[in-house]
Design a protein around this motif. Structure first.
Motif, PDB file in Angstrom:
ATOM      1  N   PHE A  80       0.851  -1.186   0.000  1.00 49.14           N
ATOM      2  CA  PHE A  80       0.000   0.000   0.000  1.00 49.14           C
ATOM      3  C   PHE A  80       0.884   1.232   0.000  1.00 49.14           C
ATOM      4  O   PHE A  80       2.014   1.206   0.476  1.00 49.14           O
ATOM      5  CB  PHE A  80      -0.895   0.026   1.247  1.00 49.14           C
ATOM      6  N   TRP A  81       0.343   2.327  -0.503  1.00 48.72           N
ATOM      7  CA  TRP A  81       1.010   3.620  -0.441  1.00 48.72           C
ATOM      8  C   TRP A  81      -0.036   4.658  -0.058  1.00 48.72           C
ATOM      9  O   TRP A  81      -1.212   4.338   0.084  1.00 48.72           O
ATOM     10  CB  TRP A  81       1.737   3.947  -1.724  1.00 48.72           C
ATOM     11  N   MET A  82       0.383   5.900   0.061  1.00 46.46           N
ATOM     12  CA  MET A  82      -0.499   6.941   0.581  1.00 46.46           C
ATOM     13  C   MET A  82      -0.791   8.040  -0.435  1.00 46.46           C
ATOM     14  O   MET A  82      -1.097   9.173  -0.070  1.00 46.46           O
ATOM     15  CB  MET A  82       0.100   7.531   1.851  1.00 46.46           C
ATOM     16  N   LYS A  83      -0.733   7.709  -1.711  1.00 46.56           N
ATOM     17  CA  LYS A  83      -1.024   8.699  -2.750  1.00 46.56           C
ATOM     18  C   LYS A  83      -2.414   9.295  -2.532  1.00 46.56           C
ATOM     19  O   LYS A  83      -3.394   8.571  -2.364  1.00 46.56           O
ATOM     20  CB  LYS A  83      -0.955   8.045  -4.129  1.00 46.56           C
ATOM     21  N   ASN A  84      -2.486  10.617  -2.503  1.00 49.70           N
ATOM     22  CA  ASN A  84      -3.729  11.371  -2.344  1.00 49.70           C
ATOM     23  C   ASN A  84      -4.482  11.059  -1.053  1.00 49.70           C
ATOM     24  O   ASN A  84      -5.669  11.308  -0.951  1.00 49.70           O
ATOM     25  CB  ASN A  84      -4.657  11.154  -3.544  1.00 49.70           C
ATOM     26  N   THR A  85      -3.782  10.517  -0.086  1.00 48.92           N
ATOM     27  CA  THR A  85      -4.390  10.248   1.212  1.00 48.92           C
ATOM     28  C   THR A  85      -3.936  11.358   2.146  1.00 48.92           C
ATOM     29  O   THR A  85      -2.748  11.496   2.420  1.00 48.92           O
ATOM     30  CB  THR A  85      -3.989   8.859   1.733  1.00 48.92           C
ATOM     31  N   LEU A  86      -4.887  12.136   2.622  1.00 43.93           N
ATOM     32  CA  LEU A  86      -4.587  13.380   3.326  1.00 43.93           C
ATOM     33  C   LEU A  86      -4.361  13.222   4.821  1.00 43.93           C
ATOM     34  O   LEU A  86      -3.888  14.147   5.474  1.00 43.93           O
ATOM     35  CB  LEU A  86      -5.719  14.380   3.077  1.00 43.93           C
ATOM     36  N   VAL A 103       1.847  -4.551  11.086  1.00 45.78           N
ATOM     37  CA  VAL A 103       1.212  -3.248  11.317  1.00 45.78           C
ATOM     38  C   VAL A 103       2.231  -2.178  10.953  1.00 45.78           C
ATOM     39  O   VAL A 103       3.403  -2.281  11.331  1.00 45.78           O
ATOM     40  CB  VAL A 103       0.772  -3.060  12.788  1.00 45.78           C
ATOM     41  N   TYR A 104       1.767  -1.171  10.220  1.00 44.21           N
ATOM     42  CA  TYR A 104       2.624  -0.043   9.845  1.00 44.21           C
ATOM     43  C   TYR A 104       1.907   1.265  10.133  1.00 44.21           C
ATOM     44  O   TYR A 104       0.685   1.347  10.021  1.00 44.21           O
ATOM     45  CB  TYR A 104       2.968  -0.079   8.348  1.00 44.21           C
ATOM     46  N   GLU A 105       2.701   2.285  10.441  1.00 38.40           N
ATOM     47  CA  GLU A 105       2.195   3.650  10.565  1.00 38.40           C
ATOM     48  C   GLU A 105       2.546   4.360   9.263  1.00 38.40           C
ATOM     49  O   GLU A 105       3.718   4.390   8.873  1.00 38.40           O
ATOM     50  CB  GLU A 105       2.829   4.365  11.762  1.00 38.40           C
ATOM     51  N   MET A 106       1.537   4.898   8.598  1.00 36.83           N
ATOM     52  CA  MET A 106       1.748   5.464   7.269  1.00 36.83           C
ATOM     53  C   MET A 106       1.596   6.984   7.279  1.00 36.83           C
ATOM     54  O   MET A 106       0.624   7.514   7.817  1.00 36.83           O
ATOM     55  CB  MET A 106       0.747   4.842   6.284  1.00 36.83           C
ATOM     56  N   ALA A 107       2.556   7.650   6.682  1.00 34.78           N
ATOM     57  CA  ALA A 107       2.562   9.117   6.593  1.00 34.78           C
ATOM     58  C   ALA A 107       1.643   9.567   5.456  1.00 34.78           C
ATOM     59  O   ALA A 107       1.562   8.917   4.414  1.00 34.78           O
ATOM     60  CB  ALA A 107       3.976   9.619   6.365  1.00 34.78           C
ATOM     61  N   PRO A 108       0.946  10.686   5.640  1.00 40.11           N
ATOM     62  CA  PRO A 108      -0.011  11.136   4.623  1.00 40.11           C
ATOM     63  C   PRO A 108       0.629  11.655   3.339  1.00 40.11           C
ATOM     64  O   PRO A 108       1.752  12.148   3.350  1.00 40.11           O
ATOM     65  CB  PRO A 108      -0.781  12.253   5.327  1.00 40.11           C
TER      66      PRO A 108
END
Length: 152
Positions: A80-86, A103-108
């Motif tokens: 997964f990635w955070m493209k366009n996730t605010l 489990v991962y913490e994902m940066a916006p």
């Protein structure tokens, strides 16, 4: 003059649609309550290619115990990635037998980092930052979801 009016009316008719890309139209997804261990989470169900690709893009907030479950038709290594996730998110990957494996913490709003499952999985759950950690959920915590939800 008549041709000008027809062209003008045609232009005005199409104007409200200008700029409406695929991500400006809302996806209305079914919601259900899942449990991870004994902790309830109200989730939107993303179990089609379209809903999985859209995910939580463009959301400006997420309720404290709300999220999204991604259900895939078969087991695979997921990224997964955070493209366009605010908003920042936590993601948990679950195996076919519904055990938490990562489990991962994902940066916006970034596309440089991919969050990979370390083994083949069928489910991914996104929730607010540190949702899993705050509840003491670790590897082998069990996902509970109605069996009628399947990946398509």
């Amino acid at each position: 003059m008549k041709t000008f009016r027809i062209v003008l009316l045609s232009f005005l008719f199409c104007l409200p649609m200008a700029g409406w890309g695929e991500y400006n139209s809302p996806l209305y997804l079914e919601k259900t309550t899942i449990y991870i261990g004994e902790h309830a989470l109200l989730v939107e169900v993303a179990n089609t290619d379209e809903s999985r690709q859209r995910g939580l893009m463009f959301r400006k907030k997420l309720g404290e115990n709300e999220g999204m479950i991604f259900i895939f038709p078969t087991e695979d290594h997921l990224s997964f990635w955070m493209k366009n996730t605010l908003i920042p998110l936590s993601i948990g990957y679950f195996s076919k037998d519904k055990k938490l494996v990562d489990v991962y913490e994902m940066a916006p709003n970034q596309t440089q980092v991919l969050y990979h499952s370390t083994q083949k999985v069928m489910y991914a759950v996104e929730a607010n930052p540190r949702w899993f950690a705050k509840r003491g959920l670790g590897k082998s915590s069990i996902l509970k979801i109605e069996s009628r939800y399947i990946g398509k």
